[in-house]
Design a protein around this motif. Structure first.
Motif, PDB file in Angstrom:
ATOM      1  N   THR A 260      -1.090  -7.921  -3.346  1.00  0.00           N
ATOM      2  CA  THR A 260      -0.960  -8.751  -4.544  1.00  0.00           C
ATOM      3  C   THR A 260       0.420  -8.531  -5.159  1.00  0.00           C
ATOM      4  O   THR A 260       0.778  -7.398  -5.483  1.00  0.00           O
ATOM      5  CB  THR A 260      -2.049  -8.406  -5.575  1.00  0.00           C
ATOM      6  OG1 THR A 260      -3.333  -8.655  -5.005  1.00  0.00           O
ATOM      7  CG2 THR A 260      -1.891  -9.227  -6.840  1.00  0.00           C
ATOM      8  N   PRO A 261       1.204  -9.600  -5.334  1.00  0.00           N
ATOM      9  CA  PRO A 261       2.548  -9.444  -5.901  1.00  0.00           C
ATOM     10  C   PRO A 261       2.495  -8.934  -7.335  1.00  0.00           C
ATOM     11  O   PRO A 261       1.520  -9.167  -8.055  1.00  0.00           O
ATOM     12  CB  PRO A 261       3.127 -10.861  -5.851  1.00  0.00           C
ATOM     13  CG  PRO A 261       2.257 -11.611  -4.906  1.00  0.00           C
ATOM     14  CD  PRO A 261       0.902 -10.989  -4.978  1.00  0.00           C
TER      15      PRO A 261
ATOM     16  N   SER B  76      12.084 -11.249  -2.177  1.00  0.00           N
ATOM     17  CA  SER B  76      11.553 -12.299  -3.049  1.00  0.00           C
ATOM     18  C   SER B  76      12.538 -13.406  -3.382  1.00  0.00           C
ATOM     19  O   SER B  76      12.122 -14.496  -3.785  1.00  0.00           O
ATOM     20  CB  SER B  76      11.039 -11.681  -4.361  1.00  0.00           C
ATOM     21  OG  SER B  76      12.062 -10.926  -5.003  1.00  0.00           O
TER      22      SER B  76
ATOM     23  N   GLU C 171       4.360 -16.016  -0.398  1.00  0.00           N
ATOM     24  CA  GLU C 171       4.492 -15.766  -1.835  1.00  0.00           C
ATOM     25  C   GLU C 171       5.905 -16.051  -2.314  1.00  0.00           C
ATOM     26  O   GLU C 171       6.108 -16.465  -3.450  1.00  0.00           O
ATOM     27  CB  GLU C 171       4.120 -14.318  -2.158  1.00  0.00           C
ATOM     28  CG  GLU C 171       4.257 -13.950  -3.617  1.00  0.00           C
ATOM     29  CD  GLU C 171       3.364 -14.793  -4.522  1.00  0.00           C
ATOM     30  OE1 GLU C 171       3.777 -15.092  -5.653  1.00  0.00           O
ATOM     31  OE2 GLU C 171       2.248 -15.153  -4.090  1.00  0.00           O
TER      32      GLU C 171
ATOM     33  N   SER D 202      -6.727 -13.564   1.495  1.00  0.00           N
ATOM     34  CA  SER D 202      -5.821 -13.411   0.364  1.00  0.00           C
ATOM     35  C   SER D 202      -5.564 -11.935   0.141  1.00  0.00           C
ATOM     36  O   SER D 202      -6.261 -11.078   0.687  1.00  0.00           O
ATOM     37  CB  SER D 202      -6.437 -14.044  -0.885  1.00  0.00           C
ATOM     38  OG  SER D 202      -5.556 -13.958  -1.987  1.00  0.00           O
TER      39      SER D 202
ATOM     40  N   CYS E 211      -1.353 -12.477  -9.661  1.00  0.00           N
ATOM     41  CA  CYS E 211      -0.311 -11.459  -9.583  1.00  0.00           C
ATOM     42  C   CYS E 211      -0.604 -10.353 -10.589  1.00  0.00           C
ATOM     43  O   CYS E 211      -1.267 -10.571 -11.612  1.00  0.00           O
ATOM     44  CB  CYS E 211       1.066 -12.049  -9.911  1.00  0.00           C
ATOM     45  SG  CYS E 211       1.608 -13.369  -8.825  1.00  0.00           S
TER      46      CYS E 211
ATOM     47  N   HIS F 161      -1.496 -18.690  -8.615  1.00  0.00           N
ATOM     48  CA  HIS F 161      -1.390 -17.446  -7.851  1.00  0.00           C
ATOM     49  C   HIS F 161      -1.919 -16.305  -8.710  1.00  0.00           C
ATOM     50  O   HIS F 161      -1.740 -16.294  -9.928  1.00  0.00           O
ATOM     51  CB  HIS F 161       0.067 -17.133  -7.493  1.00  0.00           C
ATOM     52  CG  HIS F 161       0.741 -18.155  -6.657  1.00  0.00           C
ATOM     53  ND1 HIS F 161       0.893 -18.019  -5.302  1.00  0.00           N
ATOM     54  CD2 HIS F 161       1.318 -19.336  -6.992  1.00  0.00           C
ATOM     55  CE1 HIS F 161       1.532 -19.070  -4.828  1.00  0.00           C
ATOM     56  NE2 HIS F 161       1.803 -19.885  -5.835  1.00  0.00           N
TER      57      HIS F 161
END
Length: 433
Positions: A356-357, A336, A132, A84, A417, A415
């Motif tokens: 990580t978004p 995105s 993502e 991840s 973020c 998720h």
């Protein structure tokens, strides 16, 4: 009366010099598109002497430079190993990227299948790839370095699974709009099995394998027994040098056509477009419906007036990278969202930090670019710079997050973020999709 030839010559030279300086000063006060904007008389003179009156301030881009955040799970006969907080540019993704690149490059016709078939395959050996962002299949192919993949009607791919089969390997994928598909590939089954067998487990699992709070989540929610440590971010306005930004945006930084309104927004109107620069670093542009070749507003297309999806994405990426990439600090840009309705393209990019978004609390994007015909007619930007701090970010344990999500949302997929709310620090949180 006889005139002194030497005196006349000196007067003529002086007049020419005065006219030249006046012309240059007038030129600098004129709205310009491109590399002449903002140059000093010396710089202009150097360009003229070199026979070149343009500079290339825009960056060259390739879809393989987009850092798409992903999560990967390797499953063999005995265990699962999960990754991840990585992107398609990270070295940790290279093994999975190589297999999926080969699979996508050799995939035959995609046949529709049921979601139950993909879920059943997740119980067997294979490599699972969770994206993502919903991504067009042909764009995903380019991101993974597959340049000869055919055009595809699958425009919202969100997850893929590659499993060994008797002959080659089977590729499963889900398109958020059109459902589930599978295809046979030329990936060597023995090679894939060997790669999977070499990996030890690290406690990663899917929600469908667990009970209790996790049973209310989407079966695809990934549970990591040891999730990667994230750190808080310091955030700041990256629009500190407006003159430099205007040059990159092909506006004249010396123009007198701009003004500041009562809210502190700087408005610059020129014949080819209008820019609004807000105090928090937000930027909005509206322009004409045509642009000259070579401009960052121009969309190159093999078919005049009709750019393809890939051509539109490439043009939007070029503009976003030109205006944001060098100022975003520790953040990277990824594709995105894409909307190709109404004969126009709207292409959006967001930031990711260490895989990580980052999501803006108002639902906006780091960059949104609108393309009509072969011209970028609108864009909006969040010019923000992010720096990773030494402070660990506090994150609610997933079991508690699952219990909360299960009570509010049906089959939510969780998720992690970064949660950007416009402050000078940014923490992380759970998002339910």
């Amino acid at each position: 009366m006889n005139k002194n030839p030497a005196l006349v010559s000196h007067l003529q030279n002086a007049a020419i010099a005065v006219l030249t300086v006046t012309a240059v000063l007038l030129l600098l006060r004129t709205p310009l598109v491109g590399g002449l904007a903002g140059k000093t008389p010396y710089e202009l003179a150097q360009d003229w002497l070199a026979g070149d009156t343009s500079t290339d301030t825009a960056v060259t881009t390739d879809l393989t430079e987009l850092a798409l955040p992903v999560r990967v799970v390797f499953t063999n006969e005995y265990a699962r190993y999960g990754l991840s907080a990585i992107t398609t540019l990270d070295t940790d993704f290279e093994l999975a990227g190589a297999f999926f690149g080969e699979a996508l490059g050799s995939a035959s016709t995609y046949e529709a299948c049921s979601g139950e078939k993909l879920l059943a395959a997740l119980h067997t050996s294979g490599i699972y790839l969770d994206l993502e962002a919903e991504t067009p299949l042909e764009v995903l192919c380019r991101i993974l370095g597959v340049n000869d993949a055919p055009e595809s009607s699958l425009t919202s791919v969100t997850r893929l699974l590659l499993c060994p089969a008797e002959n080659g390997a089977t590729l499963y994928l889900q398109d958020a709009d059109q459902g589930f598909f599978l295809s046979q590939t030329a990936v060597n089954s023995a090679t894939l099995r060997e790669a999977l067998a070499s990996l030890d487990g690290n406690g990663t699992d899917f929600a469908f394998s667990l009970s209790g709070e996790f049973s209310q989540l989407s079966p695809y929610t990934l549970i990591f027994s040891e999730p990667p440590q994230r750190y808080t971010l310091s955030a700041s306005n990256a629009l500190t040098d407006q003159a430099a930004f205007l040059r990159l945006a092909e506006f004249n930084p010396h123009t007198e056509s701009g003004y500041t309104d009562s809210s502190g927004n700087t408005i610059i109107k020129e014949v080819y477009g209008t820019l609004r620069l807000e105090p928090d670093g937000s930027v909005f542009y509206q322009g004409a419906d045509d642009a000259e070749a070579g401009s960052i507003y121009y969309v190159s297309a093999a078919s005049t007036g009709k750019p393809t999806l890939l051509e539109a994405v490439a043009a939007a990426q070029r503009l976003a990278f030109t205006l944001l990439r060098d100022a975003s600090g520790d953040a990277e840009l990824y594709l995105s969202e894409i909307d190709s309705s109404n004969k126009r393209f709207t292409v959006s990019f967001d930031y990711a930090v260490s895989g990580t978004p980052l999501r803006f609390s108002d639902g906006s994007h780091a960059a949104t670019v609108t393309i009509e015909d072969q011209t970028i007619t609108e864009f909006s930007l969040h010019c923000r710079s992010y720096t990773i701090s030494d402070s660990p970010a506090l994150l609610l344990p997933i079991r508690q997050a699952a219990a909360i999500a299960g009570s509010k949302y049906l089959s939510a997929e969780l998720h992690v973020c970064y949660d950007e709310r416009g402050a000078d620090t940014v923490g992380v949180g759970w998002f339910a999709d």
